[in-house]
Design a protein around this motif. Structure first.
Motif, short mmCIF file in Angstrom:
data_model
loop_
_atom_site.label_atom_id
_atom_site.label_comp_id
_atom_site.label_asym_id
_atom_site.label_seq_id
_atom_site.Cartn_x
_atom_site.Cartn_y
_atom_site.Cartn_z
N GLY A 53 0.41 -1.71 0.07
CA GLY A 53 0.16 0.10 -0.14
C GLY A 53 0.82 0.95 0.05
N TYR A 54 1.93 1.58 0.83
CA TYR A 54 2.89 2.60 0.69
C TYR A 54 3.74 2.71 -0.40
N ILE A 55 3.86 1.60 -1.11
CA ILE A 55 4.86 1.16 -2.73
C ILE A 55 3.87 2.01 -3.61
N GLY A 56 1.95 1.57 -3.30
CA GLY A 56 1.65 1.83 -4.76
C GLY A 56 0.80 3.43 -4.30
N SER A 57 1.39 4.17 -2.53
CA SER A 57 0.64 5.23 -3.03
C SER A 57 2.10 6.03 -3.31
#
Length: 213
Positions: A53-57
């Motif tokens: 989720g963090y990488i996608g953000s």
């Protein structure tokens, strides 16, 4: 070191089986054996999902404007979120246990918890799907409830028609709530961004006025 590799490979193989062959997984899943393995599985899967989720953000936003603070916040989230999910997993399993009992299951709470914990194997995939507005959350909910229906049939020996009817109705309610919440959040976000732009423009005009005085 070998134990660590064995643990990782076990978690990966379990997640892949939940994703690719849920009926086979739940049919063969041990109904007892303690809470240790499902808890470890759940915590690791949630940590991986937080990283995704963090990488996608970051990929969506670009370079983070908060720099180091953003990174520190992300690390804290990766550590804290799985713990919070772990606490709530016991509550969720309790709710599932009650519903399954009402539907006629003869299994105990530990079995209900195992069914719920191992269903988290799909969350790394649904985390990626979640970046697709509306469709991602619906797909994730449908997939999650499909696993619950599969567990109902394979583990709890509930009739297929009953499982599909009961969980289908509950899934429909969750989907409607999810879509409504997303719509409200996006509407609020759009209004907030518009007001922020208006405030920025007003500040620029005031600066220009003051500089011309």
């Amino acid at each position: 070191m070998e134990e660590g590799k064995s643990l990782v490979s076990g978690i990966v193989s379990t997640a892949l089986k939940v994703i690719t062959n849920p009926a086979g997984f739940y049919r063969e899943m041990p109904k007892t054996g303690g809470f240790q393995h499902p808890i470890i599985f759940l915590v690791v899967i949630m940590a991986v999902s937080m990283v995704i989720g963090y990488i996608g953000s970051l990929a969506h936003i670009g370079i983070s404007p908060m720099g180091g603070m953003m990174g520190a916040g992300a690390i804290a989230g990766i550590i804290i979120a799985p713990i919070i999910v772990l606490v709530f997993s016991f509550i969720a399993a309790g709710i599932l246990f009650i519903i399954w009992k009402i539907m006629g299951s003869q299994e105990n709470y530990e079995t209900a918890y195992r069914c719920a914990a191992y269903s988290s194997g799909i969350i790394p995939v649904t985390s990626v799907l979640g970046f697709i507005p509306y469709l991602g959350s619906v797909a994730g909910l449908l997939w999650g409830f499909y696993l619950i229906i599969t567990a109902s049939i394979e583990v709890h020996k509930i009739k297929s028609s009953l499982a599909w009817t009961v969980w289908g109705i509950i899934a429909a309610l969750f989907i409607m709530l999810s879509l409504s919440a997303q719509y409200a959040a996006r509407k609020f976000s759009g209004e907030w961004m518009e007001k922020a732009k208006e405030a920025e423009q007003a500040a620029k005009k005031m600066q220009e006025t003051l500089s011309n005085m």
